[in-house]
Every structure is written in structure tokens, then in C-alpha cells.
Design a protein around this motif. Structure first.
Motif, PDB file in Angstrom:
ATOM      1  N   PRO A  33       0.825  -1.215   0.000  1.00  0.00           N
ATOM      2  CA  PRO A  33       0.000   0.000   0.000  1.00  0.00           C
ATOM      3  C   PRO A  33       0.856   1.261   0.000  1.00  0.00           C
ATOM      4  N   ASP A  34       0.193   2.418  -0.083  1.00  0.00           N
ATOM      5  CA  ASP A  34       0.899   3.689  -0.017  1.00  0.00           C
ATOM      6  C   ASP A  34       1.691   3.781   1.284  1.00  0.00           C
ATOM      7  N   LEU A  35       2.841   4.405   1.212  1.00  0.00           N
ATOM      8  CA  LEU A  35       3.707   4.528   2.377  1.00  0.00           C
ATOM      9  C   LEU A  35       3.425   5.827   3.128  1.00  0.00           C
ATOM     10  N   GLU A  38       6.226  11.210   2.614  1.00  0.00           N
ATOM     11  CA  GLU A  38       6.324  11.696   1.241  1.00  0.00           C
ATOM     12  C   GLU A  38       7.673  11.343   0.624  1.00  0.00           C
ATOM     13  N   ARG A  59       8.864   2.816  -8.302  1.00  0.00           N
ATOM     14  CA  ARG A  59       7.579   2.948  -7.595  1.00  0.00           C
ATOM     15  C   ARG A  59       7.592   4.158  -6.660  1.00  0.00           C
ATOM     16  N   TRP A  60       8.730   4.403  -5.984  1.00  0.00           N
ATOM     17  CA  TRP A  60       8.836   5.509  -5.036  1.00  0.00           C
ATOM     18  C   TRP A  60      10.061   6.359  -5.389  1.00  0.00           C
ATOM     19  N   ASP A 109       9.832   3.292   6.259  1.00  0.00           N
ATOM     20  CA  ASP A 109       8.469   3.217   5.743  1.00  0.00           C
ATOM     21  C   ASP A 109       8.194   1.874   5.082  1.00  0.00           C
ATOM     22  N   ARG A 266       1.312  -4.743   7.233  1.00  0.00           N
ATOM     23  CA  ARG A 266       1.274  -3.311   7.511  1.00  0.00           C
ATOM     24  C   ARG A 266       1.170  -3.049   8.994  1.00  0.00           C
TER      25      ARG A 266
END
Length: 269
Positions: A33-35, A38, A59-60, A109, A266
């Protein structure tokens, strides 16, 4: 990558099947999922030559990503091919570390591991430390091969004692069943998603399954026999013959079923 046998690694041999090997990692990342940050902090435990670590930067792109490995040969390849700034202002770097003892002094993260934990006996004992190192909302994700009962590994183990290598190879308890991973991650307070997939890779070339395992599972044997080429070739000849029978070539190549186990856990925000 770690094992009691401490195999030496050959990045060129490992990368001969890079496309097939990278696919499970891409499938794993699709479930992350989203971390929470930012500009995420990410660790890749057992990064090998860095080719799949680079997928993390795609991806990031704002992340600071560090790939860790205990193979100097793999890290040399990673430094040359993948290290440096990323497109979004992040950074990708690599450092030596042993997964059995790796710790971090900063919150992460994402901590991810691709086809490495099977080399680490008792690897689930490290889960609590790694999850504690995550920021709230961070993720621990890994995939491991689940094919230790497959002919490729069973035949290897059967042959090893006849060649004086009884204690060199891992056994079929190198990884847990998916349900066991789920229970352990849930006990640590994570929202966990665990699943398995069997890929059927279509390999080409002469003795392609042997070529595949020379890059990974057979490394302890090749390391143990590195100074004895006669014994090495005797083992390979017998193993090659057995693999040809277990994995016959078809009209379009050699089908090679390969089971993988995935987990994405998570930490609650």
C-alpha cells in the motif's frame, strides 16, 4: 543472502534468468500500500545485484532506498549498475549487511526482502525487530521460494550425501507455510496479506533448469566443490541427467513450475 554454507555468488549467472526472477518481486510490490512518508525510507534486505531494488525507485522515486547484502560480488554489481540519484530526487545506494543481524537506527516506511529469507534459519525471529523499525502505517513485505519439495531441490538433496555433501544444502523446512507466516505477522499486530503462487516458467536453452539453479539453490554445492573440479563435474553430470528426466523439454521450451510465498504486513497507524 545468508546461509550456513556461505555460498559465493555469481551475479552474471544469477542474472541469466533475470526476467523470470524479477516477476515475483513486481507482483509483491503491486500489493504494497501507499507509504506514510512523502520521501520514504526503504530497506531491501538481500538485494543481490540490485536489479530488483531499482524497481523500488520506479515505484517511489522520492525515496531514499538502501539495498543490503553480504555478498561482495553482488554489491559490486549493484554499485556499478544501479547506485545514484533517482528521477524524483531520491537516492538508491547499497551497503554490506547480514540479514541475520541487520538493524536500523532510523524509522523506515518499507522493509522488503526478495528471495532471501529462505537462506536465514529462524528468520521469523527477526520479524518483531523489523516491524518495530517501521513508522506507523509502514509495511514489511517479502517473498520466498516455496519449492523445496520440487524435483529441482529434492534431487539435489538426494544426490548430496553420495558426493560427501550431506550437510551443505537446505532442507524442505527452509520456509514456513503461508498460514504460519500469516499467524506470526498477525501476532505482531500487523494487518497481513499472505498468499502463494505457482509460476510455470518456460525456459529455453540446453539444460535450462540446471542453468537456473546454478544461480541460486546450487550455489552451496558449487562453493563446496570449487577447489575440486573432478567431484564438481561428477555431481553436475548426475544431477543434470536427473533434471532432464524430471523436467523434459517440450515443443516450446522446458516448463519449470516454481511455487512462491508472499507476505505484506502493515504496521497499524
Amino acid at each position: 543472502m545468508s546461509t550456513a554454507a556461505t555460498p559465493t555468488w555469481d551475479p552474471a549467472q544469477y542474472l541469466r534468468h533475470a526476467g523470470h526472477r524479477a516477476r515475483p518481486f513486481a507482483d509483491l510490490l503491486a500489493h504494497v500500500p501507499d507509504l506514510p512518508a512523502e520521501r520514504p525510507r526503504i530497506a531491501d534486505l538481500g538485494c543481490g545485484p540490485g536489479n530488483v531494488t531499482a524497481l523500488l525507485a520506479e515505484r517511489w522515486p522520492t525515496a531514499h532506498i538502501t539495498g543490503y547484502d553480504n555478498s561482495a560480488e553482488m554489491l559490486d554489481k549493484a554499485h556499478v549498475e544501479h547506485e545514484g540519484p533517482t528521477a524524483g530526487g531520491g537516492r538508491l545506494d547499497f551497503a554490506p549487511a547480514d540479514v541475520r543481524t541487520w538493524t536500523t537506527g532510523e524509522p523506515h516506511d518499507l522493509i522488503v526482502s526478495n528471495a532471501t529469507l529462505q537462506w536465514v534459519p529462524g528468520h521469523t525471529d527477526r520479524f518483531a525487530d523489523w516491524i518495530t523499525a517501521l513508522r506507523p502505517g509502514g509495511t514489511f513485505a517479502f517473498q520466498v521460494p516455496g519449492n523445496f519439495a520440487a524435483p529441482s531441490h529434492r534431487l539435489m538433496r538426494d544426490l548430496a550425501p553420495r558426493h560427501g555433501l550431506a550437510d551443505v544444502l537446505r532442507h524442505d523446512d527452509a520456509v514456513l507455510d503461508p498460514g504460519d507466516y500469516l499467524a506470526r505477522l498477525a501476532d505482531l499486530g500487523c494487518a497481513a496479506d499472505v498468499w502463494e503462487t505457482t509460476y510455470v516458467h518456460l525456459l529455453t536453452g540446453e539444460d535450462p533448469v540446471l542453468d537456473w539453479v546454478k544461480g541460486t539453490g546450487l550455489r552451496p554445492v558449487l562453493t563446496a566443490l570449487a577447489d575440486d573440479p573432478e567431484r564438481r563435474e561428477a555431481f553436475l553430470d548426475e544431477y543434470r541427467t536427473a533434471l532432464r528426466e524430471a523436467y523434459p523439454a517440450g515443443a516450446h521450451g522446458t516448463p519449470f513450475p516454481f511455487r512462491r510465498i508472499f507476505a505484506v504486513a502493515r504496521r497499524e497507524a
